[in-house]
Design a protein around this motif. Structure first.
Motif, PDB file in Angstrom:
ATOM      1  N   ASP A 291      14.059 -38.643 -65.221  1.00 33.47           N
ATOM      2  CA  ASP A 291      15.450 -38.169 -65.167  1.00 33.47           C
ATOM      3  C   ASP A 291      16.206 -38.599 -63.910  1.00 33.47           C
ATOM      4  O   ASP A 291      17.285 -38.065 -63.616  1.00 33.47           O
ATOM      5  N   PHE A 292      15.661 -39.562 -63.162  1.00 23.23           N
ATOM      6  CA  PHE A 292      16.374 -40.112 -61.992  1.00 23.23           C
ATOM      7  C   PHE A 292      16.891 -41.497 -62.376  1.00 23.23           C
ATOM      8  O   PHE A 292      16.124 -42.426 -62.613  1.00 23.23           O
ATOM      9  N   HIS A 293      18.214 -41.614 -62.472  1.00 19.84           N
ATOM     10  CA  HIS A 293      18.819 -42.891 -62.848  1.00 19.84           C
ATOM     11  C   HIS A 293      19.260 -43.640 -61.587  1.00 19.84           C
ATOM     12  O   HIS A 293      19.877 -43.054 -60.700  1.00 19.84           O
ATOM     13  N   TRP A 294      18.968 -44.896 -61.552  1.00 23.18           N
ATOM     14  CA  TRP A 294      19.295 -45.704 -60.380  1.00 23.18           C
ATOM     15  C   TRP A 294      19.566 -47.142 -60.788  1.00 23.18           C
ATOM     16  O   TRP A 294      19.140 -47.611 -61.840  1.00 23.18           O
ATOM     17  N   VAL A 316      22.703 -43.123 -59.177  1.00 22.38           N
ATOM     18  CA  VAL A 316      23.818 -42.877 -60.074  1.00 22.38           C
ATOM     19  C   VAL A 316      24.464 -41.524 -59.784  1.00 22.38           C
ATOM     20  O   VAL A 316      25.665 -41.334 -60.010  1.00 22.38           O
ATOM     21  N   TYR A 317      23.671 -40.577 -59.227  1.00 20.82           N
ATOM     22  CA  TYR A 317      24.148 -39.207 -59.046  1.00 20.82           C
ATOM     23  C   TYR A 317      24.575 -38.872 -57.630  1.00 20.82           C
ATOM     24  O   TYR A 317      25.515 -38.118 -57.423  1.00 20.82           O
ATOM     25  N   HIS A 318      23.858 -39.367 -56.652  1.00 17.20           N
ATOM     26  CA  HIS A 318      24.022 -38.907 -55.282  1.00 17.20           C
ATOM     27  C   HIS A 318      25.008 -39.796 -54.527  1.00 17.20           C
ATOM     28  O   HIS A 318      25.015 -41.015 -54.699  1.00 17.20           O
ATOM     29  N   SER A 319      25.818 -39.152 -53.689  1.00 17.57           N
ATOM     30  CA  SER A 319      26.821 -39.894 -52.936  1.00 17.57           C
ATOM     31  C   SER A 319      26.822 -39.461 -51.479  1.00 17.57           C
ATOM     32  O   SER A 319      26.308 -38.400 -51.113  1.00 17.57           O
ATOM     33  N   SER A 320      27.402 -40.324 -50.672  1.00 22.38           N
ATOM     34  CA  SER A 320      27.558 -40.050 -49.245  1.00 22.38           C
ATOM     35  C   SER A 320      28.923 -40.580 -48.829  1.00 22.38           C
ATOM     36  O   SER A 320      29.220 -41.772 -49.035  1.00 22.38           O
ATOM     37  N   LYS A 321      29.768 -39.692 -48.314  1.00 24.26           N
ATOM     38  CA  LYS A 321      31.117 -40.054 -47.897  1.00 24.26           C
ATOM     39  C   LYS A 321      31.912 -40.688 -49.045  1.00 24.26           C
ATOM     40  O   LYS A 321      32.628 -41.664 -48.870  1.00 24.26           O
ATOM     41  N   TYR A 340       6.700 -54.308 -55.030  1.00 23.67           N
ATOM     42  CA  TYR A 340       7.446 -53.813 -53.871  1.00 23.67           C
ATOM     43  C   TYR A 340       8.520 -52.818 -54.309  1.00 23.67           C
ATOM     44  O   TYR A 340       8.726 -51.770 -53.671  1.00 23.67           O
ATOM     45  N   ILE A 341       9.197 -53.104 -55.419  1.00 21.27           N
ATOM     46  CA  ILE A 341      10.230 -52.196 -55.920  1.00 21.27           C
ATOM     47  C   ILE A 341       9.605 -50.856 -56.325  1.00 21.27           C
ATOM     48  O   ILE A 341      10.149 -49.786 -56.040  1.00 21.27           O
ATOM     49  N   GLU A 342       8.450 -50.929 -56.989  1.00 16.42           N
ATOM     50  CA  GLU A 342       7.769 -49.706 -57.402  1.00 16.42           C
ATOM     51  C   GLU A 342       7.451 -48.811 -56.210  1.00 16.42           C
ATOM     52  O   GLU A 342       7.592 -47.588 -56.276  1.00 16.42           O
ATOM     53  N   GLN A 343       7.058 -49.420 -55.107  1.00 17.93           N
ATOM     54  CA  GLN A 343       6.722 -48.649 -53.906  1.00 17.93           C
ATOM     55  C   GLN A 343       7.963 -47.997 -53.303  1.00 17.93           C
ATOM     56  O   GLN A 343       7.904 -46.880 -52.778  1.00 17.93           O
ATOM     57  N   GLN A 344       9.092 -48.697 -53.365  1.00 16.73           N
ATOM     58  CA  GLN A 344      10.281 -48.245 -52.654  1.00 16.73           C
ATOM     59  C   GLN A 344      11.139 -47.243 -53.430  1.00 16.73           C
ATOM     60  O   GLN A 344      11.829 -46.429 -52.829  1.00 16.73           O
ATOM     61  N   ILE A 345      11.089 -47.277 -54.762  1.00 16.45           N
ATOM     62  CA  ILE A 345      11.996 -46.421 -55.511  1.00 16.45           C
ATOM     63  C   ILE A 345      11.665 -44.945 -55.351  1.00 16.45           C
ATOM     64  O   ILE A 345      12.556 -44.082 -55.288  1.00 16.45           O
ATOM     65  N   ASP A 346      10.359 -44.604 -55.262  1.00 20.46           N
ATOM     66  CA  ASP A 346       9.994 -43.200 -55.072  1.00 20.46           C
ATOM     67  C   ASP A 346      10.483 -42.705 -53.713  1.00 20.46           C
ATOM     68  O   ASP A 346      10.977 -41.576 -53.591  1.00 20.46           O
ATOM     69  N   PHE A 348      13.088 -43.862 -52.115  1.00 19.68           N
ATOM     70  CA  PHE A 348      14.539 -43.767 -52.209  1.00 19.68           C
ATOM     71  C   PHE A 348      14.957 -42.492 -52.953  1.00 19.68           C
ATOM     72  O   PHE A 348      15.902 -41.794 -52.547  1.00 19.68           O
ATOM     73  N   LYS A 349      14.252 -42.167 -54.045  1.00 18.03           N
ATOM     74  CA  LYS A 349      14.579 -40.965 -54.803  1.00 18.03           C
ATOM     75  C   LYS A 349      14.455 -39.721 -53.928  1.00 18.03           C
ATOM     76  O   LYS A 349      15.325 -38.838 -53.942  1.00 18.03           O
ATOM     77  N   ASN A 350      13.388 -39.644 -53.160  1.00 22.07           N
ATOM     78  CA  ASN A 350      13.181 -38.488 -52.289  1.00 22.07           C
ATOM     79  C   ASN A 350      14.233 -38.429 -51.177  1.00 22.07           C
ATOM     80  O   ASN A 350      14.676 -37.357 -50.776  1.00 22.07           O
ATOM     81  N   GLU A 351      14.645 -39.619 -50.681  1.00 21.42           N
ATOM     82  CA  GLU A 351      15.695 -39.640 -49.667  1.00 21.42           C
ATOM     83  C   GLU A 351      17.007 -39.110 -50.236  1.00 21.42           C
ATOM     84  O   GLU A 351      17.755 -38.386 -49.564  1.00 21.42           O
ATOM     85  N   CYS A 352      17.300 -39.474 -51.484  1.00 19.61           N
ATOM     86  CA  CYS A 352      18.533 -39.003 -52.120  1.00 19.61           C
ATOM     87  C   CYS A 352      18.515 -37.489 -52.317  1.00 19.61           C
ATOM     88  O   CYS A 352      19.537 -36.817 -52.163  1.00 19.61           O
ATOM     89  N   LYS A 353      17.347 -36.946 -52.658  1.00 16.37           N
ATOM     90  CA  LYS A 353      17.224 -35.515 -52.923  1.00 16.37           C
ATOM     91  C   LYS A 353      16.914 -34.715 -51.665  1.00 16.37           C
ATOM     92  O   LYS A 353      16.813 -33.481 -51.730  1.00 16.37           O
ATOM     93  N   GLY A 354      16.721 -35.446 -50.533  1.00 19.85           N
ATOM     94  CA  GLY A 354      16.398 -34.755 -49.295  1.00 19.85           C
ATOM     95  C   GLY A 354      14.991 -34.228 -49.267  1.00 19.85           C
ATOM     96  O   GLY A 354      14.689 -33.245 -48.574  1.00 19.85           O
ATOM     97  N   VAL A 355      14.073 -34.859 -50.009  1.00 22.93           N
ATOM     98  CA  VAL A 355      12.672 -34.430 -50.075  1.00 22.93           C
ATOM     99  C   VAL A 355      11.841 -35.344 -49.188  1.00 22.93           C
ATOM    100  O   VAL A 355      12.004 -36.558 -49.197  1.00 22.93           O
ATOM    101  N   THR A 356      10.927 -34.763 -48.425  1.00 24.87           N
ATOM    102  CA  THR A 356      10.038 -35.548 -47.575  1.00 24.87           C
ATOM    103  C   THR A 356       8.751 -35.827 -48.318  1.00 24.87           C
ATOM    104  O   THR A 356       8.164 -34.936 -48.937  1.00 24.87           O
ATOM    105  N   GLY A 357       8.277 -37.053 -48.231  1.00 22.37           N
ATOM    106  CA  GLY A 357       7.013 -37.407 -48.883  1.00 22.37           C
ATOM    107  C   GLY A 357       7.236 -37.648 -50.356  1.00 22.37           C
ATOM    108  O   GLY A 357       8.297 -38.053 -50.800  1.00 22.37           O
ATOM    109  N   GLY A 358       6.225 -37.340 -51.168  1.00 23.39           N
ATOM    110  CA  GLY A 358       6.359 -37.536 -52.606  1.00 23.39           C
ATOM    111  C   GLY A 358       5.233 -38.381 -53.152  1.00 23.39           C
ATOM    112  O   GLY A 358       4.442 -38.950 -52.399  1.00 23.39           O
TER     113      GLY A 358
END
Length: 367
Positions: A291-294, A316-321, A340-346, A348-358
């Motif tokens: 359910d995370f669209h990017w 698609v959902y999260h914004s800044s300024k 490399y993309i597979e490693q980075q998307i998780d 990025f998702k946590n950064e968007c949601k403000g979650v540490t780790g994952g």
């Protein structure tokens, strides 16, 4: 037209000759435009007199053109900036070598351009004669030996001699026929000198050779470091060496472009249903995981594969300024692109949601 101020001062009777010359004539190996100047201190003759600035070797020839307003259908007179050029020709010489002047057609807008073209050809012949007046000189030997090379003809070399200095401007046989495929956004209309690669060599100091590329080739190839030409070296060896250097650079560009197209095609075919847009240098995909669209934006530059693609992840959902949150991945390894993309998307998702780790490996691009 940059010289519109000068042109407006000239009588309308003579303007078509200049407009045609400026628009259509590309003289010399550099294919540069002819320039126009006022003849200083001659206000009374502004309507009938002007100076043409013509490219030749690394010089600018300044030839004055003088019409007579009382007989506008007559050919103009010329005044050259080299007193040794055409200083005492006879009528037969002009009949044989400058037919556009002796058969001047005042109704033809190309008349002046045709005369100038014939004069430039004569000027080159004049310079070659000056070069050969000293047959024992190094420059005369180099010129003769260079023309003995099957790759170079007389039309490919401009010669200028002044005092103890001789100058050669040499057109290199560079194959640019496929480059427009890479840079089709420019178009050949905007790049009239698309195939221009010139080598400027001066004698006696021939070690300081200069490479002169058209703006189009400069954009394609960037800065080129010439191999050193030793004092004991000869042009007939050095010119093919530089030509091969440029042709190899162009072939590398074409090979790299093929790799780039193959990578984009692979991604587009594999994730056909996710493609948002694509062109020759980039593609954008819409993905979803848990359910995370990017959006994944892939941009591949001219230096690929030496410089890896730049990947941009956008939520698609999260914004800044007021703008979608994004993360640029500029160090993407070409040999492990999707991993490399597979490693980075998780991350990025946590950064968007403000979650540490994952948990990693939540994204599988194969699904």
């Amino acid at each position: 037209m940059d010289n519109s101020g000068v042109l407006c001062e000239i009588s309308p009777v003579f303007r078509p000759y200049i407009q045609n010359l400026y628009r259509d004539s590309q003289l010399g190996l550099c294919k540069a435009k002819v320039d126009l100047e006022r003849i200083s201190g001659n206000c009374d003759g502004a309507e009938t007199q002007f100076r043409l600035v013509l490219p030749y070797c690394s010089k600018k020839l300044k030839w004055e053109v003088i019409f007579d307003s009382s007989i506008p259908w007559f050919a103009p007179d010329f005044r050259f900036d080299d007193d040794s050029f055409l200083n005492n020709p006879d009528e037969n010489f002009f009949l044989q070598n400058v037919p556009s002047l002796t058969n001047w057609n005042g109704n033809d807008p190309k008349a002046l351009g045709d005369v100038i073209t014939e004069f430039v050809k004569l000027y080159k012949t004049h310079q070659i004669k000056k070069l050969n007046d000293d047959e024992s000189s190094r420059a005369a030997f180099e010129y003769s030996a260079l023309l003995g090379n099957a790759f170079i003809s007389e039309k490919d070399v401009e010669v200028w001699v002044g005092g103890h200095i001789a100058e050669f401007l040499i057109k290199l046989k560079v194959d640019t026929s496929r480059l427009p495929e890479l840079y089709n956004d420019e178009g050949t209309d905007n790049n009239p000198g698309i195939d221009t690669a010139l080598l400027l060599v001066r004698f006696p100091n021939s070690t300081n050779a200069e490479l002169m590329l058209s703006p189009f080739l400069t954009k394609c190839l960037g800065n080129i470091s010439l191999p050193l030409m030793h004092q004991s070296g000869v042009l007939m060896d050095y010119v093919p060496m530089v030509t091969d250097l440029l042709n190899n650079k162009i072939q590398d560009l074409l090979n790299n472009d093929k790799l780039k197209r193959e990578l984009l095609a692979q991604m587009i075919v594999k994730y056909e249903g996710a493609v948002l847009e694509h062109d020759a240098n980039s593609a954008a995909f819409l993905f979803e995981v848990n359910d995370f669209h990017w959006i994944l934006q892939i941009d591949i530059g001219l230096k690929f594969p030496e410089k890896p693609p730049v990947l941009t992840l956008r939520s698609v959902y999260h914004s800044s300024k007021g703008k979608p949150k994004f993360k640029v991945l500029s160090a993407c390894p070409y040999n492990n692109f999707e991993g490399y993309i597979e490693q980075q998307i998780d991350v990025f998702k946590n950064e968007c949601k403000g979650v540490t780790g994952g948990n990693h490996n939540l994204l599988n691009l194969d699904n």
